[in-house]
Design a protein around this motif. Sequence first.
Motif, PDB file in Angstrom:
ATOM      1  N   GLN A  20     -11.409   2.594  -6.357  1.00  0.00           N
ATOM      2  CA  GLN A  20     -10.035   2.126  -5.830  1.00  0.00           C
ATOM      3  C   GLN A  20      -9.766   2.004  -4.492  1.00  0.00           C
ATOM      4  O   GLN A  20      -8.996   1.421  -3.986  1.00  0.00           O
ATOM      5  N   SER A  67       0.801   4.251  -2.775  1.00  0.00           N
ATOM      6  CA  SER A  67       0.995   5.488  -2.565  1.00  0.00           C
ATOM      7  C   SER A  67       2.014   6.474  -3.038  1.00  0.00           C
ATOM      8  O   SER A  67       1.915   7.591  -3.235  1.00  0.00           O
ATOM      9  N   SER A 104       0.875  -1.232  -0.123  1.00  0.00           N
ATOM     10  CA  SER A 104       0.006   0.001   0.070  1.00  0.00           C
ATOM     11  C   SER A 104       1.012   1.329  -0.113  1.00  0.00           C
ATOM     12  O   SER A 104       0.522   2.281  -0.569  1.00  0.00           O
ATOM     13  N   TYR A 137      -8.645   4.176  -2.270  1.00  0.00           N
ATOM     14  CA  TYR A 137      -7.845   5.011  -1.715  1.00  0.00           C
ATOM     15  C   TYR A 137      -7.838   6.462  -2.441  1.00  0.00           C
ATOM     16  O   TYR A 137      -8.377   6.687  -3.581  1.00  0.00           O
ATOM     17  N   THR A 138      -6.897   7.366  -2.126  1.00  0.00           N
ATOM     18  CA  THR A 138      -6.986   8.522  -2.480  1.00  0.00           C
ATOM     19  C   THR A 138      -6.012   8.458  -3.643  1.00  0.00           C
ATOM     20  O   THR A 138      -4.836   8.648  -3.673  1.00  0.00           O
ATOM     21  N   SER A 194      -0.714   9.253  -7.009  1.00  0.00           N
ATOM     22  CA  SER A 194      -1.438  10.271  -5.962  1.00  0.00           C
ATOM     23  C   SER A 194      -2.961  10.670  -6.977  1.00  0.00           C
ATOM     24  O   SER A 194      -2.927  10.304  -7.908  1.00  0.00           O
TER      25      SER A 194
END
Length: 307
Positions: free
Chosen positions: A258, A28, A24, A260-261, A32
Amino acid sequence: MLKYGKVFGLVVFVFLFAMCNQKSKNQSDKESILKGSIEITVDETVKPIVEDQVAVFEGTYDAKISIKTKSEAELINDLINQKAKVVITTRDLTQEEKDKFAKSKINPRVTPFATDAIALIANKNNNDTLIALKSVIDFMQGKSDPRIKGLVFDNPNSSTVRYMKDLAKVKEIPANGVFSFKTNEEVIKFVSENDGMVGVVGVNWLSQPSSNVAELIKKINVLSVKGLKDDKYYSPTQNDLAELKYPLARDLFIINCQGYTGLGMGFASFISGDIGQRIVLKSGLLPIRTPGRKIQIRSQIINDKEN
């Protein structure tokens, strides 16, 4: 022995947990909302507008977005089975589909960004440029119509087929008189070469044609359609879409799973934001939000030329 087994199991659990966290973290670090790479799956009927959005987004940010086109049924199936994380569709998720995501503890982010339309097209040799929606529905229900030799769709699993089946309230398309290919371009080509056929395509392919399609469009007419509760005929133009007059309108959505950001969220914000909405407006479709225009008012006219 049992004690050592528990210790070993705990070590394996900690190792796997650390690996997942590291994965993860690496994800990240690479991605982004404005950088990285992602693949989005797109309904084939709206491919041109998505290509325009992606081109501007990639030119503005350090991002790479690859587009995979599929039929609506394939696209939704991939999304539910987590084979696709970000998709662009011509409809929102159904309650049944939302329930499936809820069971998997996934919360899809659904963002509307444009109003599109299904266009009905005919060969240029057909002098009649008007068609009643009831005639098309009757044909979908297996009833003959002297003005329609056949209906031509892009794909049996496409959003246009699903839309027309819903309108006609039928589960299956008729076995006779209905033709299907793979793409909207193939539909336009077939109609341009065959009199009496009515093609059913996404209007985005007509408002933003490629060079190949532009040549084919010269050989077809976009038909004006009379709705079920109207005596007038309307075309799939921005004006008729904005005034809610064209009877075959539909909204476009980007669905992000997704979790997540990431770039999916960034792209959704982009196409629903000012720049993305301007791209929609220029494409011939109707933006969800009309882009603002700045007007500068001067108290006097300044003459820059010397007398």
